[in-house]
Design a protein around this motif. Structure first.
Motif, mmCIF file in Angstrom:
data_model
loop_
_atom_site.group_PDB
_atom_site.id
_atom_site.type_symbol
_atom_site.label_atom_id
_atom_site.label_comp_id
_atom_site.label_asym_id
_atom_site.label_seq_id
_atom_site.Cartn_x
_atom_site.Cartn_y
_atom_site.Cartn_z
ATOM 1 N N ILE A 96 -8.290 5.558 -5.307
ATOM 2 C CA ILE A 96 -7.646 4.291 -4.935
ATOM 3 C C ILE A 96 -6.943 4.366 -3.583
ATOM 4 C CG2 ILE A 96 -5.935 2.564 -5.648
ATOM 5 C CD1 ILE A 96 -6.491 3.609 -8.574
ATOM 6 N N VAL A 97 -6.094 5.359 -3.397
ATOM 7 C CA VAL A 97 -5.249 5.387 -2.195
ATOM 8 C C VAL A 97 -6.026 5.797 -0.951
ATOM 9 C CG1 VAL A 97 -3.184 6.387 -1.146
ATOM 10 C CG2 VAL A 97 -3.187 5.790 -3.586
ATOM 11 N N LEU A 110 1.378 3.242 -9.261
ATOM 12 C CA LEU A 110 0.305 3.583 -10.193
ATOM 13 C C LEU A 110 0.691 4.758 -11.097
ATOM 14 C CD1 LEU A 110 -2.778 3.200 -7.838
ATOM 15 C CD2 LEU A 110 -2.118 1.682 -9.721
ATOM 16 N N LEU A 111 1.357 5.757 -10.511
ATOM 17 C CA LEU A 111 1.766 6.909 -11.312
ATOM 18 C C LEU A 111 2.833 6.512 -12.327
ATOM 19 C CD1 LEU A 111 1.140 9.930 -11.608
ATOM 20 C CD2 LEU A 111 3.096 10.368 -10.117
ATOM 21 N N ARG A 112 3.798 5.689 -11.894
ATOM 22 C CA ARG A 112 4.848 5.221 -12.814
ATOM 23 C C ARG A 112 4.233 4.392 -13.938
ATOM 24 N NH1 ARG A 112 7.824 3.125 -9.394
ATOM 25 N NH2 ARG A 112 6.936 1.050 -9.569
ATOM 26 N N ILE A 157 0.845 -1.201 0.000
ATOM 27 C CA ILE A 157 0.000 0.000 0.000
ATOM 28 C C ILE A 157 0.878 1.248 0.000
ATOM 29 C CG2 ILE A 157 -1.665 1.346 1.344
ATOM 30 C CD1 ILE A 157 -2.953 -1.320 2.156
ATOM 31 N N LEU A 158 1.983 1.200 0.720
ATOM 32 C CA LEU A 158 2.907 2.324 0.755
ATOM 33 C C LEU A 158 3.464 2.614 -0.644
ATOM 34 C CD1 LEU A 158 4.038 4.106 3.028
ATOM 35 C CD2 LEU A 158 5.986 2.556 3.138
ATOM 36 N N ARG A 159 3.731 1.570 -1.416
ATOM 37 C CA ARG A 159 4.272 1.723 -2.773
ATOM 38 C C ARG A 159 3.207 2.079 -3.805
ATOM 39 N NH1 ARG A 159 6.668 -3.450 -1.750
ATOM 40 N NH2 ARG A 159 5.208 -4.307 -3.254
ATOM 41 N N ALA A 217 -4.524 12.660 -13.444
ATOM 42 C CA ALA A 217 -4.051 11.323 -13.066
ATOM 43 C C ALA A 217 -3.726 11.259 -11.569
ATOM 44 C CB ALA A 217 -2.832 10.923 -13.893
ATOM 45 N N VAL A 218 -3.074 12.276 -11.072
ATOM 46 C CA VAL A 218 -2.669 12.289 -9.664
ATOM 47 C C VAL A 218 -3.886 12.270 -8.746
ATOM 48 C CG1 VAL A 218 -1.607 13.704 -7.860
ATOM 49 C CG2 VAL A 218 -0.411 13.332 -10.027
#
Length: 195
Positions: free
Chosen positions: A184-185, A160-162, A153-155, A176-177
């Protein structure tokens, strides 16, 4: 006849790393060569290879030097902090040659030490540290469950952005951000009573 002063040590290394970054930005990862970097830096290819054993190693040095470091945002709100953090990462991605990350991933696989170094930088381990700080502060304010979430979850935000970056054909969409963070987060981080 005036003699040109020969560069050495950190002055020469800085010139080479800057030349590598300029070459990456102009030619892209696939087309940037050690010969063109040496020519741009005003030195020889042999000098480059004495300091960096491969193109990926030199390009990682250039990436570390010229891609912005990420500071810990502190807006007082976990959601806004995460949006600010990922917004800064998005800006860094938009500065990179489109083929840099995929090229580094491919070209470092056969060198475990270099692959680990690439992974630590490109895969966002520094960003994970910043995310940890944001989430600790948020837990202290009661905005997220106490205790750090799982490593996955931390990653998740940077992963997702990468992924968006690697699969897009141009600059990342501004939305997107906020979609990643809001859709999601944040649902994963909110205290159960607020879900």
């Amino acid at each position: 006849m005036e003699q040109t002063k020969r560069r050495r040590g950190s002055t020469l290394e800085e010139a080479i790393v800057e030349a590598a970054w300029d070459e990456l930005r102009e030619a892209g990862y696939a087309k940037a060569t050690m010969n063109s970097i040496a020519r741009r830096a005003g030195t020889s290819k042999h000098v480059l290879y004495r300091r960096w054993k491969s193109r990926p190693e030199l390009f990682l040095a250039a990436l570390r030097r010229f891609a912005a470091t990420v500071e810990v945002p502190d807006t007082g709100d976990v959601r806004d902090d995460l949006v600010a953090l990922m917004g800064r990462i998005r800006q860094v991605f938009d500065l990179l040659p489109r083929d840099l990350i995929s090229g580094l991933i491919t070209d470092t696989r056969d060198d475990p030490a270099l692959f680990d170094e690439m992974r630590a930088y490109v895969m966002g381990e520094g960003v994970h540290d910043v995310t940890r700080v944001i989430l600790r502060r948020a837990a202290d304010r009661g905005q997220v469950e106490p205790g750090l979430p799982t490593a996955r979850i931390l990653r998740l935000p940077i992963d997702l952005l990468r992924n968006e970056y690697l699969t897009s054909c141009g600059p990342l969409a501004a939305g997107a951000v906020t979609e990643i963070i809001d859709d999601i987060v944040m649902p994963l981080l909110r205290p159960a009573a607020r879900r």
